[in-house]
Write an enzyme that holds these catalytic residues in place. Structure first.
Site, mmCIF file in Angstrom:
data_model
loop_
_atom_site.group_PDB
_atom_site.id
_atom_site.type_symbol
_atom_site.label_atom_id
_atom_site.label_comp_id
_atom_site.label_asym_id
_atom_site.label_seq_id
_atom_site.Cartn_x
_atom_site.Cartn_y
_atom_site.Cartn_z
ATOM 1 N N ASP A 1 14.109 -1.991 0.672
ATOM 2 C CA ASP A 1 14.833 -2.300 1.904
ATOM 3 C C ASP A 1 15.761 -3.492 1.633
ATOM 4 O OD1 ASP A 1 15.553 -2.438 4.545
ATOM 5 O OD2 ASP A 1 13.568 -2.832 5.334
ATOM 6 N N LYS B 1 16.797 2.483 0.516
ATOM 7 C CA LYS B 1 17.410 2.335 1.836
ATOM 8 C C LYS B 1 18.375 1.167 1.800
ATOM 9 C CE LYS B 1 15.815 1.412 6.350
ATOM 10 N NZ LYS B 1 14.607 1.052 7.073
ATOM 11 N N LYS C 1 0.786 -1.199 0.000
ATOM 12 C CA LYS C 1 0.000 0.000 0.000
ATOM 13 C C LYS C 1 0.832 1.269 0.000
ATOM 14 C CE LYS C 1 -2.889 -1.745 3.679
ATOM 15 N NZ LYS C 1 -3.651 -1.375 4.900
ATOM 16 N N GLY C 2 2.048 1.147 0.483
ATOM 17 C CA GLY C 2 2.859 2.334 0.768
ATOM 18 C C GLY C 2 3.002 3.318 -0.374
ATOM 19 N N PHE D 1 14.188 4.164 10.510
ATOM 20 C CA PHE D 1 12.818 3.713 10.249
ATOM 21 C C PHE D 1 12.005 4.920 9.814
ATOM 22 C CE2 PHE D 1 8.543 2.351 11.000
ATOM 23 C CZ PHE D 1 8.566 1.012 10.648
ATOM 24 N N LEU D 2 11.461 4.879 8.609
ATOM 25 C CA LEU D 2 10.792 6.049 8.031
ATOM 26 C C LEU D 2 9.278 5.891 8.032
ATOM 27 C CD1 LEU D 2 13.093 6.758 4.941
ATOM 28 C CD2 LEU D 2 13.429 7.375 7.325
ATOM 29 N N ASP E 1 7.519 2.529 -3.019
ATOM 30 C CA ASP E 1 7.835 3.609 -2.088
ATOM 31 C C ASP E 1 9.232 3.458 -1.494
ATOM 32 O OD1 ASP E 1 6.781 1.362 -0.887
ATOM 33 O OD2 ASP E 1 5.974 2.411 0.837
HETATM 34 C C1 PRP Z 1 7.353 -2.203 2.168
HETATM 35 C C2 PRP Z 1 7.623 -1.431 0.892
HETATM 36 C C3 PRP Z 1 8.067 -2.496 -0.052
HETATM 37 C C4 PRP Z 1 8.725 -3.512 0.850
HETATM 38 C C5 PRP Z 1 10.201 -3.322 0.744
HETATM 39 O O1 PRP Z 1 6.068 -2.696 2.113
HETATM 40 O O2 PRP Z 1 6.491 -0.766 0.428
HETATM 41 O O3 PRP Z 1 7.001 -3.076 -0.757
HETATM 42 O O4 PRP Z 1 8.293 -3.263 2.182
HETATM 43 O O5 PRP Z 1 10.847 -4.248 1.540
HETATM 44 P P1 PRP Z 1 11.953 -5.233 0.984
HETATM 45 O O6 PRP Z 1 12.852 -4.463 0.064
HETATM 46 O O7 PRP Z 1 12.664 -5.665 2.252
HETATM 47 O O8 PRP Z 1 11.278 -6.381 0.316
HETATM 48 P P2 PRP Z 1 5.308 -3.239 3.402
HETATM 49 O O9 PRP Z 1 5.532 -4.710 3.522
HETATM 50 O O10 PRP Z 1 5.680 -2.418 4.599
HETATM 51 O O11 PRP Z 1 3.795 -3.032 3.020
HETATM 52 P P3 PRP Z 1 2.985 -1.668 2.767
HETATM 53 O O12 PRP Z 1 3.534 -1.046 1.492
HETATM 54 O O13 PRP Z 1 1.593 -2.143 2.604
HETATM 55 O O14 PRP Z 1 3.179 -0.776 3.955
#
Ligand code: PRP
Length: 174
Positions: free
Chosen positions: A101, A129, A41-42, A150-151, A98
């Site tokens: 990581d 990141k 969703k981010g 942590f953002l 978004d």
């Molecule tokens: C976050 C972000 C990426 C993923 C990145 O999503 O939006 O999709 O984590 O992490 P990675 O590089 O370690 O795979 P999240 O799981 O927090 O879901 P959200 O977007 O619904 O908040």
């Protein structure tokens, strides 16, 4: 002990960078058949701003992915809970994310979308990141490289809170 938030990127900084990304994407994809695939969703706020800053209309679709164990006992397993709904065959596809990581989500998604046989497949992310990167994924457009922290805000959450904040904050333990 509460958690304090420190503003990392202001509304103006974000708007300026989004405009620059849109200009670069607009230049690179002029006259092409661009579909942007956002990762929910981010991404919802970043993508909404990005598409409206582009010099031409594009088609959009979304995926939602669920990863298990990331950051803990990382299994690297990623599941699709919502797939794309339009055909990507022979189209120019730009994944919009978004934050990157570990890179596991994007590595999986890129491989998955490649199986749809797009003409081209590239990645745009707002925040790169590098702190916890586990797999290398080439990022074609990057908004802000961020070393660590942590953002939250501008779509990014902490336990579903803070997504609607217009700025990006780093959470600091009190
Ligand atoms: C976050 C972000 C990426 C993923 C990145 O999503 O939006 O999709 O984590 O992490 P990675 O590089 O370690 O795979 P999240 O799981 O927090 O879901 P959200 O977007 O619904 O908040």
């Amino acid at each position: 002990m509460g958690a304090e938030k420190r503003c990392l990127f202001s509304r103006a900084e974000i708007a300026r960078r989004v405009a620059e990304l849109a200009e670069a994407i607009g230049r690179d994809y002029a006259g092409r058949d661009l579909v942007m695939v956002g990762v929910l969703k981010g991404v919802f706020i970043f993508m909404a701003d990005l598409v409206r800053a582009l010099p031409f209309p594009v088609e959009v679709d979304f995926v939602r992915l669920c990863s298990y164990g990331a950051g803990t006992s990382t299994s690297g397993e990623v599941n699709i809970t919502k797939d794309v709904e339009m055909s990507l065959q022979d189209r120019d596809v730009l994944i919009v994310e978004d934050i990157v990581d570990t890179g596991l989500t994007l590595a999986f998604l890129k491989q998955h979308l490649a199986s749809h046989q797009p003409r081209s497949l590239r990645i745009c992310c707002l925040i790169d990141k590098a702190e916890r990167r586990e797999v290398e994924v080439p990022l074609d457009y990057v908004g802000f490289p961020v070393e660590k922290g942590f953002l939250v805000g501008y779509g990014l959450d902490c336990g579903e809170q803070c997504r609607t904040l217009p700025e990006i904050f780093v959470v600091e333990k009190g």
